[in-house]
Write a protein that holds these residues in place. Sequence first.
Motif, PDB file in Angstrom:
ATOM      1  N   ARG A  55      -7.647  -2.625  11.153  1.00  0.00           N
ATOM      2  CA  ARG A  55      -7.147  -2.265   9.823  1.00  0.00           C
ATOM      3  C   ARG A  55      -6.399  -0.928   9.853  1.00  0.00           C
ATOM      4  O   ARG A  55      -5.372  -0.766   9.195  1.00  0.00           O
ATOM      5  N   ARG A  56      -6.946   0.031  10.607  1.00  0.00           N
ATOM      6  CA  ARG A  56      -6.290   1.336  10.716  1.00  0.00           C
ATOM      7  C   ARG A  56      -4.926   1.200  11.400  1.00  0.00           C
ATOM      8  O   ARG A  56      -3.943   1.809  10.964  1.00  0.00           O
ATOM      9  N   VAL A  57      -4.883   0.425  12.475  1.00  0.00           N
ATOM     10  CA  VAL A  57      -3.609   0.229  13.185  1.00  0.00           C
ATOM     11  C   VAL A  57      -2.607  -0.450  12.252  1.00  0.00           C
ATOM     12  O   VAL A  57      -1.438  -0.042  12.174  1.00  0.00           O
ATOM     13  N   ARG A 102       1.018   0.938  10.856  1.00  0.00           N
ATOM     14  CA  ARG A 102       2.265   0.159  10.937  1.00  0.00           C
ATOM     15  C   ARG A 102       2.890   0.021   9.548  1.00  0.00           C
ATOM     16  O   ARG A 102       4.094   0.227   9.387  1.00  0.00           O
ATOM     17  N   ASP A 103       2.085  -0.360   8.575  1.00  0.00           N
ATOM     18  CA  ASP A 103       2.589  -0.569   7.217  1.00  0.00           C
ATOM     19  C   ASP A 103       3.209   0.698   6.635  1.00  0.00           C
ATOM     20  O   ASP A 103       4.189   0.634   5.890  1.00  0.00           O
ATOM     21  N   GLU A 104       2.636   1.845   6.975  1.00  0.00           N
ATOM     22  CA  GLU A 104       3.152   3.132   6.482  1.00  0.00           C
ATOM     23  C   GLU A 104       4.344   3.633   7.287  1.00  0.00           C
ATOM     24  O   GLU A 104       4.931   4.661   6.958  1.00  0.00           O
ATOM     25  N   GLY A 105       4.690   2.928   8.364  1.00  0.00           N
ATOM     26  CA  GLY A 105       5.834   3.323   9.181  1.00  0.00           C
ATOM     27  C   GLY A 105       5.539   4.412  10.189  1.00  0.00           C
ATOM     28  O   GLY A 105       6.454   4.907  10.845  1.00  0.00           O
TER      29      GLY A 105
END
Length: 155
Positions: free
Chosen positions: A36-38, A42-45
């Motif tokens: 989830r952290r990874v 990724r989602d935050e760029g």
Amino acid sequence: MDKKDIQILALLQADASIGLNELAKAVNLSPTPCWRRVQKLRDEGVIRQQVVLCDAAKLNLGLTAFVSIRASQHNDAWTQRFLKGVRAIPEIVEIYRMTGETDYLLKVVVSDIAGYDDVYKRLIKVAELLDVSAGFAMEVVKHTTALPLGHVGRD
């Protein structure tokens, strides 16, 4: 971003092929929260992409040139023509717009001086240039793709 995220980033920057279980164990998390952290990074760029780093010498790319460009013009049309042209030359692997005497700094990887000459001939056709000068790397003293993480979280 907390300490665990920074640890995850440090490990992934060192070796992005690390398995999720190994990564989770290294940062003292179970796999699901680690994943989830990874994903959040990724989602935050923060994590833009994962790539394979190749050995330039083993690909017959033993010469690195740093090319300083001084523009002949400073207008939008010239800039767009120049950037389109240099982005299309695959041997130019990095392009920086600079302050000071140099307008652009290019990193070029080629097999030899003849390879550089070929790039130079293509480069001078992309737009009118005031000056082109190159320095050739004699030795790589330090090369890393890992960004420093000591500043993360400080305000």
